[in-house]
Design a protein around this motif. Structure first.
Motif, PDB file in Angstrom:
ATOM      1  N   THR A 184       1.873  10.787   9.926  1.00 36.14           N
ATOM      2  CA  THR A 184       2.007  10.025  11.303  1.00 36.14           C
ATOM      3  C   THR A 184       2.621   8.799  10.714  1.00 36.14           C
ATOM      4  O   THR A 184       2.761   8.549   9.506  1.00 36.14           O
ATOM      5  CB  THR A 184       0.709   9.867  11.877  1.00 36.14           C
ATOM      6  OG1 THR A 184      -0.326   9.277  11.173  1.00 36.14           O
ATOM      7  CG2 THR A 184       0.116  11.308  12.174  1.00 36.14           C
ATOM      8  N   GLU A 185       2.626   7.688  11.609  1.00 37.67           N
ATOM      9  CA  GLU A 185       3.037   6.379  11.433  1.00 37.67           C
ATOM     10  C   GLU A 185       2.283   5.677  10.382  1.00 37.67           C
ATOM     11  O   GLU A 185       2.400   5.057   9.642  1.00 37.67           O
ATOM     12  CB  GLU A 185       3.119   5.716  12.659  1.00 37.67           C
ATOM     13  CG  GLU A 185       4.650   5.731  13.387  1.00 37.67           C
ATOM     14  CD  GLU A 185       4.723   4.754  14.449  1.00 37.67           C
ATOM     15  OE1 GLU A 185       4.304   3.812  14.301  1.00 37.67           O
ATOM     16  OE2 GLU A 185       5.227   5.224  15.378  1.00 37.67           O
ATOM     17  N   SER A 186       0.858   6.092  10.375  1.00 31.14           N
ATOM     18  CA  SER A 186      -0.282   5.452   9.737  1.00 31.14           C
ATOM     19  C   SER A 186      -0.913   6.296   8.756  1.00 31.14           C
ATOM     20  O   SER A 186      -1.614   5.882   8.004  1.00 31.14           O
ATOM     21  CB  SER A 186      -1.166   4.803  10.573  1.00 31.14           C
ATOM     22  OG  SER A 186      -1.761   5.769  11.344  1.00 31.14           O
ATOM     23  N   PHE A 187      -0.310   7.292   8.509  1.00 31.66           N
ATOM     24  CA  PHE A 187      -0.782   8.275   7.577  1.00 31.66           C
ATOM     25  C   PHE A 187       0.057   9.117   6.618  1.00 31.66           C
ATOM     26  O   PHE A 187       0.967   9.587   7.115  1.00 31.66           O
ATOM     27  CB  PHE A 187      -1.866   9.301   8.223  1.00 31.66           C
ATOM     28  CG  PHE A 187      -2.527  10.417   7.364  1.00 31.66           C
ATOM     29  CD1 PHE A 187      -3.894   9.741   6.629  1.00 31.66           C
ATOM     30  CD2 PHE A 187      -2.281  11.798   7.243  1.00 31.66           C
ATOM     31  CE1 PHE A 187      -4.425  10.768   5.581  1.00 31.66           C
ATOM     32  CE2 PHE A 187      -2.883  12.425   6.368  1.00 31.66           C
ATOM     33  CZ  PHE A 187      -3.773  11.942   5.418  1.00 31.66           C
ATOM     34  N   LYS A 188      -0.072   9.024   5.413  1.00 30.01           N
ATOM     35  CA  LYS A 188       0.544   9.594   4.479  1.00 30.01           C
ATOM     36  C   LYS A 188      -0.203  10.457   3.165  1.00 30.01           C
ATOM     37  O   LYS A 188      -1.275   9.914   3.339  1.00 30.01           O
ATOM     38  CB  LYS A 188       1.652   8.892   3.835  1.00 30.01           C
ATOM     39  CG  LYS A 188       0.983   7.799   2.851  1.00 30.01           C
ATOM     40  CD  LYS A 188       2.332   6.901   2.410  1.00 30.01           C
ATOM     41  CE  LYS A 188       1.797   5.449   1.819  1.00 30.01           C
ATOM     42  NZ  LYS A 188       3.037   4.780   1.323  1.00 30.01           N
TER      43      LYS A 188
ATOM     44  N   GLN B  20      -3.084   8.055   1.575  1.00 32.56           N
ATOM     45  CA  GLN B  20      -2.536   6.612   1.826  1.00 32.56           C
ATOM     46  C   GLN B  20      -1.871   5.567   0.633  1.00 32.56           C
ATOM     47  O   GLN B  20      -1.128   6.468   0.125  1.00 32.56           O
ATOM     48  CB  GLN B  20      -3.842   6.007   2.346  1.00 32.56           C
ATOM     49  CG  GLN B  20      -4.271   6.243   3.640  1.00 32.56           C
ATOM     50  CD  GLN B  20      -3.370   6.378   4.970  1.00 32.56           C
ATOM     51  OE1 GLN B  20      -2.379   7.268   4.818  1.00 32.56           O
ATOM     52  NE2 GLN B  20      -3.466   5.481   5.655  1.00 32.56           N
ATOM     53  N   ASP B  21      -2.572   4.993   0.204  1.00 31.96           N
ATOM     54  CA  ASP B  21      -2.207   3.994  -0.967  1.00 31.96           C
ATOM     55  C   ASP B  21      -2.424   4.903  -2.253  1.00 31.96           C
ATOM     56  O   ASP B  21      -2.028   4.349  -3.223  1.00 31.96           O
ATOM     57  CB  ASP B  21      -2.994   2.610  -0.946  1.00 31.96           C
ATOM     58  CG  ASP B  21      -4.569   2.574  -0.921  1.00 31.96           C
ATOM     59  OD1 ASP B  21      -5.088   3.755  -0.435  1.00 31.96           O
ATOM     60  OD2 ASP B  21      -5.069   1.656  -1.563  1.00 31.96           O
ATOM     61  N   ARG B  22      -3.173   5.987  -2.346  1.00 36.80           N
ATOM     62  CA  ARG B  22      -3.242   6.546  -3.793  1.00 36.80           C
ATOM     63  C   ARG B  22      -2.126   7.700  -3.917  1.00 36.80           C
ATOM     64  O   ARG B  22      -2.205   8.256  -4.998  1.00 36.80           O
ATOM     65  CB  ARG B  22      -4.728   7.115  -3.577  1.00 36.80           C
ATOM     66  CG  ARG B  22      -5.879   6.540  -3.116  1.00 36.80           C
ATOM     67  CD  ARG B  22      -6.479   6.334  -4.669  1.00 36.80           C
ATOM     68  NE  ARG B  22      -7.533   5.320  -4.607  1.00 36.80           N
ATOM     69  CZ  ARG B  22      -8.014   4.768  -5.539  1.00 36.80           C
ATOM     70  NH1 ARG B  22      -7.330   4.566  -6.747  1.00 36.80           N
ATOM     71  NH2 ARG B  22      -9.176   3.977  -5.418  1.00 36.80           N
TER      72      ARG B  22
ATOM     73  N   ARG C 148      -8.044   9.586  -8.947  1.00 40.38           N
ATOM     74  CA  ARG C 148      -7.744   9.007 -10.502  1.00 40.38           C
ATOM     75  C   ARG C 148      -7.164  10.361 -11.109  1.00 40.38           C
ATOM     76  O   ARG C 148      -7.825  11.230 -11.130  1.00 40.38           O
ATOM     77  CB  ARG C 148      -8.861   8.158 -11.078  1.00 40.38           C
ATOM     78  CG  ARG C 148      -8.543   7.853 -12.525  1.00 40.38           C
ATOM     79  CD  ARG C 148      -9.536   7.173 -13.382  1.00 40.38           C
ATOM     80  NE  ARG C 148     -10.417   8.038 -13.552  1.00 40.38           N
ATOM     81  CZ  ARG C 148     -11.837   7.637 -13.801  1.00 40.38           C
ATOM     82  NH1 ARG C 148     -12.024   6.293 -13.520  1.00 40.38           N
ATOM     83  NH2 ARG C 148     -12.902   8.253 -13.843  1.00 40.38           N
ATOM     84  N   VAL C 149      -6.111   9.984 -11.722  1.00 40.77           N
ATOM     85  CA  VAL C 149      -5.512  10.940 -12.859  1.00 40.77           C
ATOM     86  C   VAL C 149      -5.282  10.459 -14.129  1.00 40.77           C
ATOM     87  O   VAL C 149      -4.746   9.224 -14.209  1.00 40.77           O
ATOM     88  CB  VAL C 149      -4.091  11.519 -12.170  1.00 40.77           C
ATOM     89  CG1 VAL C 149      -3.569  12.589 -13.147  1.00 40.77           C
ATOM     90  CG2 VAL C 149      -4.506  12.482 -10.806  1.00 40.77           C
TER      91      VAL C 149
END
Length: 124
Positions: free
Chosen positions: A17-21, A45-47, A88-89
């Motif tokens: 969506t516009e606010s979710f990746k 999101q930012d991850r 985390r990876v």
């Protein structure tokens, strides 16, 4: 939670969506080299950028949270979904050179149909 394995596939970032990746990572997990499991992790999101520096075939450790949620369809039937959300990876550089023990990629395929005795038995 953590799990160690090999990078099998790195997905592209999806703008849901516009606010979710989100973005997927498939890890080949070989607790038993005869039966490799392919585990799907997702980052949101930012991850999504935590998968940027990975390459297929690398040994990694993924730190993740197990998430579960219900969804009820229009007929009132509830289904439950699980997600493995990576946060985390860590690349496991040097482990392959330091420990030359055979991994799942080095194992020959096993023909379970040639067991002989009773062909109706499952191998597990």
């Amino acid at each position: 939670m953590e799990i160690r394995g090999k990078v099998h596939e790195i997905g592209a970032t999806q703008q849901v969506t516009e606010s979710f990746k989100k973005r997927d990572l498939i890890v080949a997990f070989a607790e038993n080299p005869q039966f490799v499991e392919y585990i799907r992790f997702e980052a949101t999101q930012d991850r999504v950028n935590i998968f940027d520096n990975l390459s297929v075939g690398e040994d990694i450790e993924v730190s993740f949270n197990l998430r579960g949620r219900p969804w009820t369809n229009k007929d009132g039937i509830t289904t439950y979904f699980n997600s493995l959300v990576a946060w985390r990876v860590t690349k496991l550089a040097g482990t392959a050179a330091a420990a030359p023990a055979p991994g799942y990629a080095d194992m020959p395929p096993v023909d379970i149909s040639a067991s002989g005795a009773d062909d109706d038995d499952l191998p597990f």
